[in-house]
Design an enzyme around this catalytic site. Sequence first.
Site, PDB file in Angstrom:
ATOM      1  CE  LYS A   1      -3.829  -2.401   2.193  1.00  0.00           C
ATOM      2  NZ  LYS A   1      -4.630  -2.700   3.392  1.00  0.00           N
TER       3      LYS A   1
ATOM      4  CG  ASP B   1      -9.487   0.014   4.952  1.00  0.00           C
ATOM      5  OD1 ASP B   1      -9.216  -0.445   3.827  1.00  0.00           O
ATOM      6  OD2 ASP B   1      -8.758  -0.116   5.957  1.00  0.00           O
TER       7      ASP B   1
ATOM      8  CD  GLN C   1      -3.420  -4.399   6.439  1.00  0.00           C
ATOM      9  OE1 GLN C   1      -3.564  -3.346   5.823  1.00  0.00           O
ATOM     10  NE2 GLN C   1      -3.774  -5.557   5.904  1.00  0.00           N
TER      11      GLN C   1
END
Length: 279
Positions: free
Chosen positions: A52, A119, A96
């Site tokens: 990422k 997200d 994460q």
Amino acid sequence: MSRRIDGKAIAAQIKDELKEEVLRLKGSGVTVGLAVILVGEDTASAIYVNNKKKACEYVGIESVSYELPADTSQEDLLALIGRLNQEEKINGILVQLPLPEHIDEEAVITAISPDKDVDGFHTESAGRLLVGKEGFLPCTPAGIIQLIRRSGFSIEGKECVVVGRSNIVGKPMALLLLRENATVTVAHSKTENLQQVTSRADILVAAVGKPKFITADYVKEGAVVIDVGIHRTAGRKMCGDVDFEEVQKKAAAITPVPGGVGPMTIAMLLANCVEAAKR
Ligand code: GUN
């Protein structure tokens, strides 16, 4: 033999479009910034986070990473998120998952400001999707819509079957397909006559979580098959939820693993960061 849907190439195309957009934004004095938080030393998570960060660098998004020890308290993590919520240069916050067991994931996700929820995991974002209001879309299902569209397949009016009902993939996938005017069925582990249900699908999305579960018997001739799974076989080879070798003989198009859905998830994360900065 079916067409292979090249997620890597489509993701590269999206990243190049975003790169230009980030440059245009910079020209008007707007930078795009993402905060990435990793708690603990999970190897797979570290690899995902690294990918990422590299993708951010490629498109010109400034990423700031926080790599915290596994014994970080929930309180400290929430305090960090609170500070990042206030930080003007940070447009998106990504924590994460999975988090260590002593931390309540739901509490952490909902601590992120919905304006920075790149997200798309916040209940506010999920609610917005449900009622058709603008908000951040979860990256994997949003990426799948792009994969289907950019491969030239139409969704409107089609029979779509999603196998899997997770909050991150299955449920939002069904809502996004519905938004595209598809006829949508959500199947899952308790579905009776699953093969009969999946065999109706013009577009089949497999998010089962079981290696090579979807064999040719589950697929209609000429279907578009999207494989969300990612597993390693005993021989360390990667595979998805779909038996690729078998299903490709029957499907009109199919996504490979790796190189299908995976790269799209990151591309859509970057797209959400750019969108956050524009808002
Ligand atoms: N862990 C596995 N996939 C994801 C993802 O898309 N976002 C976050 N935050 N964690 C993940």
